[in-house]
Enzyme design. Structure first.
Site, PDB file in Angstrom:
ATOM      1  N   ASP A 165       3.453   1.295  -6.400  1.00  0.00           N
ATOM      2  CA  ASP A 165       4.332   0.357  -7.116  1.00  0.00           C
ATOM      3  C   ASP A 165       4.189  -1.081  -6.623  1.00  0.00           C
ATOM      4  OD1 ASP A 165       5.531   0.561  -4.663  1.00  0.00           O
ATOM      5  OD2 ASP A 165       7.326   1.591  -5.363  1.00  0.00           O
ATOM      6  N   ASP A 176      -0.573  -1.894  -3.164  1.00  0.00           N
ATOM      7  CA  ASP A 176      -1.102  -0.592  -3.579  1.00  0.00           C
ATOM      8  C   ASP A 176      -2.303  -0.733  -4.514  1.00  0.00           C
ATOM      9  OD1 ASP A 176       0.693   1.069  -2.215  1.00  0.00           O
ATOM     10  OD2 ASP A 176       2.228   0.778  -3.735  1.00  0.00           O
ATOM     11  N   ASP A 193       3.806   8.475  -3.676  1.00  0.00           N
ATOM     12  CA  ASP A 193       4.837   7.759  -2.918  1.00  0.00           C
ATOM     13  C   ASP A 193       6.062   8.645  -2.799  1.00  0.00           C
ATOM     14  OD1 ASP A 193       3.727   5.384  -2.284  1.00  0.00           O
ATOM     15  OD2 ASP A 193       4.419   4.306  -4.041  1.00  0.00           O
TER      16      ASP A 193
END
Length: 841
Positions: free
Chosen positions: A758, A762, A456
């Protein structure tokens, strides 16, 4: 040997191996001296099967309760119900009007009738001596009384095993038992033939050797079990937002008490049984309790929230009613026993090596015993005494047997599979100090062989400390950096535009502005929400006043798929207004009007659209995260069940949020590159922002490709095969884009992939990856549960540290195997040679 290991032991995966596979490889390991010890830290398949059967049984019972409650809802509302319940005297004396068992029966049985008898959620709160606005009072006496009457939010755990249990398990070693028998016979015969103490030397020597082995083994195993217990406690640490004494604060789930007001958001785990007070669009995943994958809508009509379930969508405030072992989840946990971790591929292969060497050792032991016995018979025949056998001859036969057993003891490397566990446990402890909590042993090992990291951007590569630094309001760019400039900013913008901007920020948010314990203003929420709320406060906005001025009717929370959030408010003068906020390109595409420099609403023509698009690209090229805010008046007719409009909005403005790169990330990316690990950025941000950050930290190179999620989705299999090796940045990606990328890297290209995440969305990618890395600060409980490692400081540099420890595990095990095999082979040859050729050891 390698082909044999791959054929028989190579089908065990780092994650999600089938039960048949796990059972098959264990059957191949039939030469095991002490099964309890060798398989202690691996999956207990029989207990796992038993636990699954109990879980299914409990799910059936609970499903019946759910169906009964749904049927009851259809006619109870029309009945006139009265209560004959009277609380026990000790409960009344403590200042409460309802006991723990009565509370438990209401939520666990979803008893709508009882809830109505007791006067609904507000009356239950009053009976618990709590306020649905301010929460419970925090004086020590009241807290202690609450704990005494209702209990604490902890589950009964199996007591820690003492040192002597490990000593007993170490004694279960088959070869040690045989040697103990040999020692006893040696002592008996030796003392009888040679007397005390000369005849006892050999026997006592064997006894001392056995005791030394047992106590060293037991000490090592005991220390290791304490280490695993400490790590297990860390895994269970969950903090939740609670209101107590009118103040919002973070509290451990273990400190929750009945009467507490808990604030839940998307991705959270419900920490105890309770009742819904207020909230919007709350969908709860109850599959862990009922086995049903369809989410349940929780609202005032169906207010029951059960511990262990997950918030799939929406946000709410709940009243805790039941904690600990009285909850449905507590009862379920009490009946289940831990099945243990699945074996890691390295553990399985080393078990295979130990089995092969064990077979060789057994063969040598049998041959040695046969050779020695044959030598004794030959000597007796030559002497003509083969029909006469004495105690000395029996003693000699016993010594031959002890030699054969000793060869097995030396040859079978029982410590080889355990070496992996010890090395992994040591690495887990060190990683904990380096801010990485390992949830599954296999992750330590797999991370060492990772070849790809899909990371990310926000919070992992960047610091996640966001501030609004630039805005485009009324089609004009303005900088925001300090309170003075914000005052100038406000005076330069029409009051009508500022008013609608503040209304949008304060109402259309997942965050809150509250008073802390120190009576200071505190902003709660995600870093993006915090940045916007800080900006609104700098402009002189009042959060509470703005919230009280209008009524929120419906909320559609932000999620990674829609990349927008919306709220419907009822205006004080009548009518409804929708506020929408999200990814700049998506919100701008939904607008057909804009607020101009005079504060008037004008049609959004092609010139204005291009101007705003250029501003978005300008902000993004400066590595700013951009958000667009818009609103729309929808008249006086609106139903809560209606979806929010997708078109026809008026653009309020665009904000540019700065999220600086974390220190050390650039160096960490360079280390990964030099170590042969490819780092790819997968983010939901604008492509220009993503490219600017990726170039800054060294992820995007001249030969690399940056692509947007929608374009990636349209590629064919052949195009993806060409694209993926060169792809370094994916922007505007959805969770399924990340999942697709990970799947292709693993299956098509045979890469070992680590993925960071997070959010709740996901979870599929974290589950699919070889190593799922969840963020400890920004990560939701759903993401953490799907991950193998939790990065406690949300820092990319920590991921690199995990990879280093993973590689060190391999190096340590390599050294140990080299040492163990060298010692074993040499000892085997020396023992065999000396026994067979010279007749003594």
């Amino acid at each position: 040997m390698e082909s044999y290991l791959n054929e028989n032991f190579g089908d065990v995966k780092p994650k999600n191996s089938s039960e048949e596979t796990l059972q098959r490889w264990r059957k191949l390991c039939w030469i095991v001296k002490n099964r309890k010890r060798r398989f202690r830290f691996t999956a207990n398949l029989s207990k796992r099967f038993e636990a699954e059967a109990i879980r299914r049984s409990n799910q059936e019972k609970f499903r019946v309760a759910v169906l009964v409650s749904q049927a009851a809802l259809q006619f109870i509302n029309g009945l006139n119900l009265s209560s004959d319940y009277d609380a026990p005297e000790d409960v009344k004396a403590a200042g409460f009007q309802i006991c723990a068992d009565e509370l438990g029966s209401i939520v666990e049985g979803r008893d709508v009738k009882k809830l109505k008898i007791h006067g609904g959620v507000e009356n239950i709160a009053a009976m618990l001596s709590t306020s649905i606005i301010n929460g419970i009072p925090t004086s020590e006496h009241i807290i202690n009384e609450r704990k005494r009457i209702y209990g604490i939010n902890k589950f009964t755990e199996t007591p820690a095993r003492g040192f002597w249990v490990f000593v007993w398990e170490a004694l279960q070693d088959t070869t040690l038992m045989i040697l103990a028998i040999c020692a006893f016979v040696s002592l008996a015969v030796g003392i009888t033939v040679e007397g005390w103490p000369k005849g006892a030397y050999d026997g006592l020597g064997i006894v001392l050797s056995i005791l030394l082995v047992v106590f060293v083994t037991a000490t090592s195993d005991y220390k290791q079990s304490l280490q695993f217990r400490d790590l297990d406690k860390e895994k269970k640490k969950i903090m939740v937002q609670v209101t107590r004494d009118g103040l919002r604060q973070k509290v451990s789930i273990f400190d929750l008490l009945p009467g507490d007001l808990v604030h839940l958001a998307i991705g959270d785990q419900v920490p105890a049984d309770g009742l819904f007070i207020s909230g919007f669009s709350v969908l709860i995943n109850e599959s862990c309790l009922t086995g049903e994958c369809e989410p349940v809508n929780v609202n005032a009509a169906n207010p029951f929230l059960l511990s262990g379930t997950k918030v799939q969508d929406g946000s709410c405030k709940m009243l805790i009613t039941t904690v600990g072992m009285r909850t449905q989840w507590g009862k379920l946990m009490a009946t289940l026993s831990e099945g243990g971790d699945d074996e890691t591929p390295l553990q399985v292969k080393l078990n295979g090596v130990a089995t092969i060497i064990g077979k060789i050792g057994l063969y040598f032991a049998i041959v040695t015993f046969a050779v020695l016995v044959q030598g004794l018979f030959s000597r007796k025949i030559q002497e003509g005494t083969h029909w006469i056998w004495s105690g000395d001859d029996a003693m000699e036969m016993l010594e031959f047997f002890a030699i054969a057993v000793t060869i097995i003891v030396v040859a079978v490397p029982e410590g080889l599979p355990l070496a992996v566990t010890l090395s992994l446990a040591f690495a887990m402890k060190k990683m904990m100090k380096d801010k990485a909590l390992v949830r599954h042993l296999a992750a330590c090992e797999t991370m060492g062989s990772s070849t790809n990291i899909c990371s990310d951007k926000t919070g992992t590569l960047t610091s996640n400390h966001m501030t609004v630094v630039k805005t485009c309001i009324c089609e004009e760019i303005k900088e925001v950096s300090s309170s003075n400039k914000s005052y100038n900013f406000r005076s330069a913008v029409p009051e009508s535009a500022v008013k609608i901007l503040l209304q949008s920020i304060f109402n259309n948010t997942g965050g809150e502005v509250v008073n802390s314990k120190e009576n200071k203003i505190e902003i709660l929420g995600t870093p993006t929400e915090t940045a916007l709320l800080e900006f609104a406060l700098l402009l002189g906005g009042d959060f509470q006043a703005e919230r009280q001025a209008s009524t929120i009717v419906k909320v559609e929370p932000f999620n990674s798929a829609k990349k927008r959030m919306g709220v419907v408010i009822e205006l004080p003068e009548g009518g409804f207004r929708v506020h929408s906020k999200g990814a700049s390109e998506i919100i701008l595409a939904a607008c057909d009007k804009v607020i101009d420099s005079n504060g008037d609403v004008v049609p959004l023509d092609e010139r204005s659209t291009n101007h705003l698009k250029n501003i978005i690209e300008l902000f993004a090229s400066e590595a700013l995260r951009t958000l667009c805010l818009a609103y729309m008046d929808i008249g006086t007719e609106f139903s809560v069940d209606s979806a929010l409009p997708l078109k026809g909005y008026t653009c309020i403005g665009i904000v540019g949020i700065k999220d600086p790169v974390r220190p050390g990330v650039k160096e960490s990316v360079a280390i990964c590159r030099s170590a042969g690990i490819t780092v790819r950025m997968v983010t939901g941000d604008n492509i220009n922002t993503a490219k600017a950050i990726a170039r800054e930290i060294g992820i995007l190179t001249d030969n690399g490709i940056a692509i947007e999620g929608p374009e990636f989705r349209e590629k064919s299999e052949e195009e993806l095969h060409e694209l993926i090796p060169k792809m370094q940045v994916m922007a505007r990606s959805s969770p399924m884009d990340k999942h697709t990328l990970v799947k292709h890297l693993r299956t098509t290209f045979g890469e070992v992939v680590a993925v960071t995440g997070d959010g709740t969305n996901d979870a599929p990618a974290l589950h699919e990856a070889d190593i799922g890395l969840a963020m400890g600060i920004a990560g939701t409980e759903v993401a953490k549960e799907s991950a193998d490692v939790i990065i406690l400081d949300d820092n990319f540099s920590t991921i690199v540290t995990v990879a280093k420890w993973g590689r060190s595990v391999y190096i340590n095990i390599q050294k140990f195997v080299q040492f163990q095999l060298t010692v074993n082979v040499v000892a085997l040859i020396v023992n065999f040679s000396s026994a067979c050729l010279t007749g003594f050891q």
